[in-house]
Design an enzyme around this catalytic site. Structure first.
Site, PDB file in Angstrom:
ATOM      1  N   GLN A 258      36.011  38.252  43.584  1.00 44.75           N
ATOM      2  CA  GLN A 258      35.047  37.825  42.562  1.00 44.75           C
ATOM      3  C   GLN A 258      33.769  38.647  42.681  1.00 44.75           C
ATOM      4  OE1 GLN A 258      34.448  33.621  42.077  1.00 44.75           O
ATOM      5  NE2 GLN A 258      32.965  33.949  40.454  1.00 44.75           N
ATOM      6  N   PHE A 259      33.740  39.795  41.969  1.00 47.68           N
ATOM      7  CA  PHE A 259      32.590  40.681  42.034  1.00 47.68           C
ATOM      8  C   PHE A 259      31.314  40.036  41.506  1.00 47.68           C
ATOM      9  CE2 PHE A 259      33.682  41.421  37.644  1.00 47.68           C
ATOM     10  CZ  PHE A 259      32.474  41.752  37.033  1.00 47.68           C
ATOM     11  N   THR A 260      31.434  38.981  40.700  1.00 45.90           N
ATOM     12  CA  THR A 260      30.242  38.358  40.125  1.00 45.90           C
ATOM     13  C   THR A 260      29.376  37.655  41.165  1.00 45.90           C
ATOM     14  OG1 THR A 260      31.446  36.347  39.529  1.00 45.90           O
ATOM     15  CG2 THR A 260      31.317  38.084  37.854  1.00 45.90           C
TER      16      THR A 260
END
Length: 147
Positions: free
Chosen positions: A78-80
């Site tokens: 989850q790069f966010t």
């Protein structure tokens, strides 16, 4: 590296309607590699995830680790988690690792987890995933590791 741990009674990841990862009691780990992260940072994060005492013992105290209870580990990229919302209303993700590097470090984390823990499931890197979970407690722990 950033991780968001959620103690769960169950969790599931679907891609295009297909279940790609699913666990019962255990930890859902949302994982983000940041610029400058290394395999050593991923290893340090994994060691902490596996040994963090956030499961209840017989007295109801958070005294047991994932390894102690033998729970499942569901790791979802989850790069966010690297979002910077300091300026304006649109998050910036400039501190997230480049996709190739993020995939490499995510893959390393998962491979090491599979060597160290009997039940490891994953999402699918860079896919549009649908994650469902039942947060137990609720217990949610944000973590950040650096070199």
């Amino acid at each position: 590296m950033i991780a968001l741990l959620q103690r769960v009674t169950e969790a599931c990841v679907q891609v295009d309607g297909e279940v790609v990862g699913q666990i019962g009691v255990g930890l859902l780990v949302l994982l983000c590699a940041e610029k400058g992260d290394t395999e050593a940072v991923a290893d340090k994060m994994l060691a902490k995830v596996l040994k963090l005492r956030i499961f209840s013992d017989a007295a109801g105290k958070m005294n047991l680790s994932l390894q102690d209870v033998g729970g499942g580990l569901l790791v979802v990229s989850q790069f966010t988690l690297a979002a910077d919302v300091a300026g304006g209303n649109r998050p910036s993700f400039t501190q997230a690792a480049a996709p190739e590097e993020g995939l490499r470090l995510y893959g390393h984390f998962v491979a090491q987890a599979r060597k160290a823990h009997p039940e490891v499931q994953t999402g699918r890197f860079a896919a549009d995933m649908k994650v469902s979970l039942v947060n137990d407690g609720p217990i949610t722990i944000p973590m950040r590791m650096t070199a």
